[in-house]
Design an enzyme around this catalytic site. Sequence first.
Site, PDB file in Angstrom:
ATOM      1  N   ASP A   1      49.683  53.024  36.921  1.00  0.00           N
ATOM      2  CA  ASP A   1      48.760  52.952  37.542  1.00  0.00           C
ATOM      3  C   ASP A   1      48.545  54.072  38.733  1.00  0.00           C
ATOM      4  O   ASP A   1      47.897  54.188  39.107  1.00  0.00           O
ATOM      5  CB  ASP A   1      48.757  51.302  38.092  1.00  0.00           C
TER       6      ASP A   1
ATOM      7  N   HIS B   1      45.926  57.663  36.188  1.00  0.00           N
ATOM      8  CA  HIS B   1      44.480  58.744  36.498  1.00  0.00           C
ATOM      9  C   HIS B   1      45.005  59.797  36.952  1.00  0.00           C
ATOM     10  O   HIS B   1      46.310  60.120  37.799  1.00  0.00           O
ATOM     11  CB  HIS B   1      43.668  57.877  37.884  1.00  0.00           C
TER      12      HIS B   1
HETATM   13  C1  0GY Z   1      42.960  51.021  38.280  1.00  0.00           C
HETATM   14  C2  0GY Z   1      42.363  50.619  39.585  1.00  0.00           C
HETATM   15  C3  0GY Z   1      41.666  50.191  39.932  1.00  0.00           C
HETATM   16  C4  0GY Z   1      40.450  51.200  40.269  1.00  0.00           C
HETATM   17  C5  0GY Z   1      40.032  51.411  38.857  1.00  0.00           C
HETATM   18  O1  0GY Z   1      38.106  52.904  38.136  1.00  0.00           O
HETATM   19  C6  0GY Z   1      38.781  52.950  39.121  1.00  0.00           C
HETATM   20  O2  0GY Z   1      38.344  53.130  40.043  1.00  0.00           O
HETATM   21  O3  0GY Z   1      40.526  51.476  37.835  1.00  0.00           O
HETATM   22  C7  0GY Z   1      41.115  48.641  41.152  1.00  0.00           C
HETATM   23  O4  0GY Z   1      40.742  49.607  42.523  1.00  0.00           O
HETATM   24  O5  0GY Z   1      41.318  48.039  41.216  1.00  0.00           O
HETATM   25  O6  0GY Z   1      43.000  51.154  36.972  1.00  0.00           O
HETATM   26  O7  0GY Z   1      43.463  52.068  39.197  1.00  0.00           O
END
Ligand code: 0GY
Length: 263
Positions: free
Chosen positions: A219, A29
Amino acid sequence: MSPGYIPFHPNPSKPKYAPPAGAVDAHCHVFGPESKFPYASERKYTPCDAPKEKLFALRDFLGFDKNVIVQASCHSKDNRAMIDALESSNNKARGVAFVGEEVADAELKAMDRAGVRGVRFNFVRRLVDFTPREVLNRIAGRVAPLNWHIVVYFEMADLPELESFFTALPTTVVVDHMGTPDVKCPERMTIAGPPYDDVVPFAKSLVEKFPDRVIWGTDWPHPNMKKEAPDDGALVDYIPRIAPTAAAQKALLVDNPTRLYWS
Ligand code: 0GY
């Protein structure tokens, strides 16, 4: 604003394992920076800034060639930080967006040009509000002609109820986070050793069962980790344990994600 969880590891170790040429970190991300790309008012957590420059530096440090940047819930449907990262990646990043059905066709096409290749359907209640299935179906129907896929993030307990919806989608479906297996279930092969050891059998099993479809990601920056920030270098060193042969590693890290995101 300070994050509601542990920030990413400040100086990950250099992995001993060297990924093959063309390796893709297929789930990571970018967050913010908040000064340029503010977080969504409807977010369920406030992240630490994790800008594109840091992601690209980590990619190089870990020995990867490319990234797949998945839109996270803290930015909700404002995909600008992710798209900005794609556009400055020199074709070394693809994206997975989060959109509502109000998104215009022209916007989808612009995202496609920037390198978006999928939409994420997030069913994790602690992260997002509920979206009706018929809305999701309409979104899937609109992105299918672009040859995009749907990335599904769900909690394992909800799979029985979601499975028929997933299998009826008109696109390829990518399962986030290995389908969040309960590592305490009886199939586990280990309960001893360092923290991630219990997860290794699940990842290894996916590599064995789906050699031509499985993909891997760090991740980074690991939102919502409460106990410790994962050392990304150590995560890379898990790869030979889940994909023991050079052929399996190349499929996992190069061939499968390249086919899905760069062809
Ligand atoms: C990830 C997992 C998480 C968060 C998100 O969209 C998100 O905020 O995916 C999590 O908190 O499990 O993909 O990083």
